[in-house]
Design an enzyme around this catalytic site. Sequence first.
Site, mmCIF file in Angstrom:
data_model
loop_
_atom_site.group_PDB
_atom_site.id
_atom_site.type_symbol
_atom_site.label_atom_id
_atom_site.label_comp_id
_atom_site.label_asym_id
_atom_site.label_seq_id
_atom_site.Cartn_x
_atom_site.Cartn_y
_atom_site.Cartn_z
ATOM 1 C CB SER A 34 41.393 37.779 37.763
ATOM 2 O OG SER A 34 40.152 38.170 38.209
ATOM 3 C CG HIS A 65 38.727 34.520 41.361
ATOM 4 N ND1 HIS A 65 39.006 35.817 41.698
ATOM 5 C CD2 HIS A 65 38.170 34.576 40.139
ATOM 6 C CE1 HIS A 65 38.638 36.620 40.727
ATOM 7 N NE2 HIS A 65 38.125 35.890 39.762
ATOM 8 C CG HIS A 87 33.839 37.887 43.231
ATOM 9 N ND1 HIS A 87 34.657 36.781 43.234
ATOM 10 C CD2 HIS A 87 34.580 38.911 42.730
ATOM 11 C CE1 HIS A 87 35.855 37.127 42.739
ATOM 12 N NE2 HIS A 87 35.829 38.408 42.446
ATOM 13 C CE1 TYR A 89 31.547 35.939 40.162
ATOM 14 C CE2 TYR A 89 32.141 38.259 40.309
ATOM 15 C CZ TYR A 89 32.499 36.932 40.131
ATOM 16 O OH TYR A 89 33.817 36.601 39.916
ATOM 17 C CD GLU A 90 32.532 33.617 44.215
ATOM 18 O OE1 GLU A 90 32.839 32.443 44.482
ATOM 19 O OE2 GLU A 90 33.161 34.605 44.645
ATOM 20 C CB ALA A 117 41.012 41.811 36.292
ATOM 21 C CG MET A 215 31.946 42.058 37.788
ATOM 22 S SD MET A 215 31.666 40.447 37.057
ATOM 23 C CE MET A 215 31.522 40.863 35.310
ATOM 24 C CB SER A 216 36.078 42.624 42.984
ATOM 25 O OG SER A 216 37.130 43.316 42.342
ATOM 26 C CG ASN A 239 38.005 44.146 29.401
ATOM 27 O OD1 ASN A 239 38.353 43.625 30.479
ATOM 28 N ND2 ASN A 239 36.887 44.821 29.267
ATOM 29 C CG HIS A 251 36.401 34.548 33.952
ATOM 30 N ND1 HIS A 251 36.749 35.573 34.797
ATOM 31 C CD2 HIS A 251 36.918 33.416 34.515
ATOM 32 C CE1 HIS A 251 37.452 35.090 35.823
ATOM 33 N NE2 HIS A 251 37.564 33.785 35.665
HETATM 34 N N1 HPA Z 1 33.550 44.566 33.212
HETATM 35 C C1 HPA Z 1 33.385 44.048 34.452
HETATM 36 N N2 HPA Z 1 34.335 43.367 35.076
HETATM 37 C C2 HPA Z 1 35.514 43.213 34.456
HETATM 38 C C3 HPA Z 1 35.748 43.729 33.177
HETATM 39 C C4 HPA Z 1 34.718 44.450 32.522
HETATM 40 O O1 HPA Z 1 34.851 44.936 31.384
HETATM 41 N N3 HPA Z 1 37.020 43.393 32.840
HETATM 42 C C5 HPA Z 1 37.538 42.701 33.894
HETATM 43 N N4 HPA Z 1 36.631 42.590 34.869
#
Ligand code: HPA
Length: 278
Positions: A34, A65, A87, A89-90, A117, A215-216, A239, A251
Amino acid sequence: MLNPCLSLPAQAAALILAKVPQGFVPALAIILGSGLGPLADVIEPLAIIPYGDIPGFHVSTVYGHSGRLIVGVWQGVNVVCLQGRAHFYEGASAVALQVMIRTLRHLGCEQVVITNASGSLRAEVGPGDLMVITDHINFQGINPLVGPNDDTVGSRFVPMDNAYDRDLRTRFLQLASDQGQNLATGVYLGVLGPTFETPAEIRAFRTLGADAVGMSTVAEVILARHAGLKVLGVAIITNLAAGMDEQSLSHEETLSQAKDSAGKLIHLLGLYVASFTA
Ligand code: HPA
């Protein structure tokens, strides 16, 4: 004309190679996480192909994306760049991920740089920092190699002890250090998503040995190792993970932070790629 007798990755590779000068062999592939879209703009393109035009490629449904493959030259080195990924999750299937990674192998890549990310589980590694991935924990509840094995790609049982290649990592860390940047290193824990984690999950993941969460990446690395591709993994920390500060995750926030930090990673990747000509 596509040859339906070929596997999907072979068909995809044939389509891609038909669009570039004969004899083009990429030295490496780069999967953009991302916010890293601008990297695609610094590559001198030979072909830009929307995923929708490539057999078996997954068309992303996630904002931020975009899905296109860029074949070109960067720092004098032939590269392939995947801008957008599939992903779980999609609802993307393991086959969708297999096709993308195995196509890279069909194109002749020997290594793949996987970026993402991530949230940091370490208070001293915060938004804007880069973390070079040393290892992963698969917490996605799924392994993309489940099912019949394709022996033409790789063996049934895949060793994962050097999944994030030591030599590539050392090379990247050294290049960063030469620039006065001592990058964090750590273990990436892959969750399925699409929910962000609860604070309790983050505490549990820290106990398990995770330094970053996202998540990837995990499935792509498994598929890359199965196909004999070496992997360099770099996370942009967007983060602190859930519960580590007052912020609620979104997101939009992670995407915006990834965009802000992209320049730093693009600069280091440029040096890394250039080192292939040295
Ligand atoms: N958790 C999961 N996926 C993420 C995060 C997170 O804190 N930050 C960026 N992608």
